[in-house]
Design an enzyme around this catalytic site. Sequence first.
Site, PDB file in Angstrom:
ATOM      1  N   CYS A 106       0.356  -0.071  10.341  1.00 16.74           N
ATOM      2  CA  CYS A 106      -0.117  -1.335   9.495  1.00 16.74           C
ATOM      3  C   CYS A 106       0.919  -1.950   8.900  1.00 16.74           C
ATOM      4  CB  CYS A 106      -0.841  -0.482   8.318  1.00 16.74           C
ATOM      5  SG  CYS A 106      -1.765  -1.707   7.072  1.00 16.74           S
TER       6      CYS A 106
ATOM      7  N   CYS B 168       0.788   4.388   6.958  1.00 17.70           N
ATOM      8  CA  CYS B 168       0.220   4.278   8.299  1.00 17.70           C
ATOM      9  C   CYS B 168       0.775   3.675   9.506  1.00 17.70           C
ATOM     10  CB  CYS B 168      -1.475   3.721   8.236  1.00 17.70           C
ATOM     11  SG  CYS B 168      -2.375   4.402   7.052  1.00 17.70           S
TER      12      CYS B 168
ATOM     13  N   CYS C 106     -19.451   2.443   8.661  1.00 13.95           N
ATOM     14  CA  CYS C 106     -18.739   1.795   9.394  1.00 13.95           C
ATOM     15  C   CYS C 106     -17.384   2.574   9.665  1.00 13.95           C
ATOM     16  CB  CYS C 106     -18.307   0.237   9.132  1.00 13.95           C
ATOM     17  SG  CYS C 106     -17.168  -0.595  10.169  1.00 13.95           S
TER      18      CYS C 106
ATOM     19  N   CYS D 156     -19.593  -5.558   3.144  1.00  9.57           N
ATOM     20  CA  CYS D 156     -18.781  -4.743   3.667  1.00  9.57           C
ATOM     21  C   CYS D 156     -17.559  -4.412   2.826  1.00  9.57           C
ATOM     22  CB  CYS D 156     -18.692  -4.709   5.214  1.00  9.57           C
ATOM     23  SG  CYS D 156     -17.571  -3.315   5.916  1.00  9.57           S
TER      24      CYS D 156
ATOM     25  N   ARG E 145     -18.093  -2.683  17.785  1.00  7.91           N
ATOM     26  CA  ARG E 145     -17.285  -3.791  17.477  1.00  7.91           C
ATOM     27  C   ARG E 145     -16.140  -4.044  18.494  1.00  7.91           C
ATOM     28  NH1 ARG E 145     -16.840  -4.186  11.832  1.00  7.91           N
ATOM     29  NH2 ARG E 145     -18.902  -4.998  11.887  1.00  7.91           N
TER      30      ARG E 145
ATOM     31  N   CYS F 236       0.620  -1.248   0.080  1.00  5.57           N
ATOM     32  CA  CYS F 236      -0.198   0.040   0.034  1.00  5.57           C
ATOM     33  C   CYS F 236       0.847   1.115  -0.084  1.00  5.57           C
ATOM     34  CB  CYS F 236      -0.801   0.069   1.139  1.00  5.57           C
ATOM     35  SG  CYS F 236      -1.994   1.378   1.317  1.00  5.57           S
TER      36      CYS F 236
ATOM     37  N   CYS G  65     -16.683  -8.965   5.241  1.00  5.26           N
ATOM     38  CA  CYS G  65     -15.826  -7.586   5.026  1.00  5.26           C
ATOM     39  C   CYS G  65     -14.844  -7.989   4.005  1.00  5.26           C
ATOM     40  CB  CYS G  65     -15.512  -7.019   6.485  1.00  5.26           C
ATOM     41  SG  CYS G  65     -16.979  -6.693   7.494  1.00  5.26           S
TER      42      CYS G  65
HETATM   43  N1  SAM Z   1      -6.903   0.520   3.131  1.00  2.00           N
HETATM   44  C1  SAM Z   1      -7.994   0.784   4.003  1.00  2.00           C
HETATM   45  C2  SAM Z   1      -8.036   1.916   5.121  1.00  2.00           C
HETATM   46  O1  SAM Z   1      -7.032   2.297   5.401  1.00  2.00           O
HETATM   47  O2  SAM Z   1      -9.270   2.355   5.344  1.00  2.00           O
HETATM   48  C3  SAM Z   1      -8.428  -0.580   4.443  1.00  2.00           C
HETATM   49  C4  SAM Z   1      -7.591  -1.298   5.315  1.00  2.00           C
HETATM   50  S1  SAM Z   1      -7.061  -0.915   6.907  1.00  2.00           S
HETATM   51  C5  SAM Z   1      -6.092  -2.173   7.316  1.00  2.00           C
HETATM   52  C6  SAM Z   1      -8.591  -0.836   7.962  1.00  2.00           C
HETATM   53  C7  SAM Z   1      -8.268  -0.504   9.433  1.00  2.00           C
HETATM   54  O3  SAM Z   1      -7.775  -1.721  10.170  1.00  2.00           O
HETATM   55  C8  SAM Z   1      -7.329   0.835  10.003  1.00  2.00           C
HETATM   56  O4  SAM Z   1      -8.063   1.961   9.796  1.00  2.00           O
HETATM   57  C9  SAM Z   1      -7.154   0.183  11.385  1.00  2.00           C
HETATM   58  O5  SAM Z   1      -8.275   0.980  12.247  1.00  2.00           O
HETATM   59  C10 SAM Z   1      -7.210  -1.130  11.225  1.00  2.00           C
HETATM   60  N2  SAM Z   1      -5.868  -1.974  11.523  1.00  2.00           N
HETATM   61  C11 SAM Z   1      -4.741  -1.979  10.678  1.00  2.00           C
HETATM   62  N3  SAM Z   1      -3.844  -2.414  11.118  1.00  2.00           N
HETATM   63  C12 SAM Z   1      -4.099  -2.396  12.494  1.00  2.00           C
HETATM   64  C13 SAM Z   1      -3.269  -3.048  13.598  1.00  2.00           C
HETATM   65  N4  SAM Z   1      -2.019  -3.507  13.503  1.00  2.00           N
HETATM   66  N5  SAM Z   1      -3.905  -3.167  14.757  1.00  2.00           N
HETATM   67  C14 SAM Z   1      -5.191  -2.679  14.986  1.00  2.00           C
HETATM   68  N6  SAM Z   1      -6.107  -2.364  13.997  1.00  2.00           N
HETATM   69  C15 SAM Z   1      -5.240  -2.069  12.633  1.00  2.00           C
HETATM   70 FE1  SF4 Z   2      -2.870   1.132   3.456  1.00  2.00          FE
HETATM   71 FE2  SF4 Z   2      -2.860   0.150   5.825  1.00  2.00          FE
HETATM   72 FE3  SF4 Z   2      -3.001   2.703   5.677  1.00  2.00          FE
HETATM   73 FE4  SF4 Z   2      -4.977   1.143   5.040  1.00  2.00          FE
HETATM   74  S1  SF4 Z   2      -4.059   1.156   7.000  1.00  2.00           S
HETATM   75  S2  SF4 Z   2      -4.197   2.963   3.982  1.00  2.00           S
HETATM   76  S3  SF4 Z   2      -3.898  -0.688   4.094  1.00  2.00           S
HETATM   77  S4  SF4 Z   2      -1.331   1.369   4.946  1.00  2.00           S
END
Ligand code: SAM
Ligand code: SF4
Length: 339
Positions: free
Chosen positions: A84, A81, A214, A154, A286, A77, A123
């Site tokens: 992530c 973040c 959501c 979702c 959730r 990606c 989802c």
């Molecule tokens: N890329 C999309 C986005 O950023 O909306 C969808 C996927 S992203 C993985 C969805 C959500 O997963 C993030 O906004 C975050 O709240 C949660 N998430 C991701 N990695 C996580 C982690 N290591 N621990 C807890 N929550 C996590």
């Molecule tokens: Fe990309 Fe992860 Fe950020 Fe979603 S949370 S935008 S998958 S880096």
Amino acid sequence: MTQASSCQGSNAAVQTIELKRPTPHPKADNWSLDEIAALFDLPFNDLLFQAQLVHREHFDASRVQLSTLLSVKTGGCSEDCGYCSQSAHHEKETGLEREKLMTAEDVIDAAKIAKENGSSRFCMGAAWRGPKNKDLDEVKRMIAGVKALGLETCATFGMLKDGQAEELRDAGLDYYNHNLDTSPEKYGEIVTTHSYDDRLDTLGKVRKAGLSVCSGGIVGLGETRNDRVGLIAQLANLDPQPDSVPINNLVQIEGTPLEGKEAVDWTEFVRTIAVARITMPKSFVRLSAGRQQMDESMQALCFLAGANSIFYGDKLLTTGNPDVTRDRALFAKLDIQPL
Ligand code: SAM
Ligand code: SF4
Ligand code: DTB
């Protein structure tokens, strides 16, 4: 105002706890930071009691909704973040292998298993900044196929451009997940490649298209109590409030910038659930990522605090989740039925 008497031993003086009860008509969309901070400040048992009262006005307290997650496009990606596993910015450190977009057929096969296991919603998550038009046809086929199984659908595909939410809706999408994750003040320390306003803009597009929203956040990013207050204020003041509010406990991923952050005490996580429940009385709250690292008693407290939805199935996106057998055993102990 309601009053509750404390448990009285033979010698104990009678104590009365004054409970300010934000019912029967809790404000749906006008929560101040001070009001939310005051909820967090309540004695733990009073906060949980209030959360149960609110919860029982709108929901059966022994029923929990089950959603199953699938990563339909993993890793690589463009966004940074800090929590992530899927960001290209830290893939050298995490070692996560990229996987291309799954075919609709493979996604539908996974959804069939989720349905057999008792999930009501499926989802689909993609590690994208946002969907590219070239991917939309396959994504729409998977949504339509999952919907045809009789499951709620979702998707969480990142930021949406004008018209994309409508296209997803017309393919059969019910919910779009897009988290605000933390307070506006903290967000820039966690992500630099998009802004809080970008997130709000996508939520607006999702709502305008008539999709169910959501949106939730993460606890354990190194944020302060004030940041958690700020997150809940943002979510609770969305108009209308989100239909579903995932509260994630950070799953620390080796190689990500947030690896090694001090975990938030379990009481603070349960408090966050309770405050979400009180301020968003009609939303599904959730209990999301981090359940695998929680013991059963902490999960039970989260349900008592008003959580009424979980991710169900042995995987989240790239990390583990309690397996179905373990969750069934927990539900049996707590007399919880799936919704
Ligand atoms: N890329 C999309 C986005 O950023 O909306 C969808 C996927 S992203 C993985 C969805 C959500 O997963 C993030 O906004 C975050 O709240 C949660 N998430 C991701 N990695 C996580 C982690 N290591 N621990 C807890 N929550 C996590
Ligand atoms: Fe990309 Fe992860 Fe950020 Fe979603 S949370 S935008 S998958 S880096
Ligand atoms: C949400 O709030 N949590 C889910 C879902 N929405 C997409 C994702 C949790 C991801 C946990 C880390 C992982 O498995 O990669």
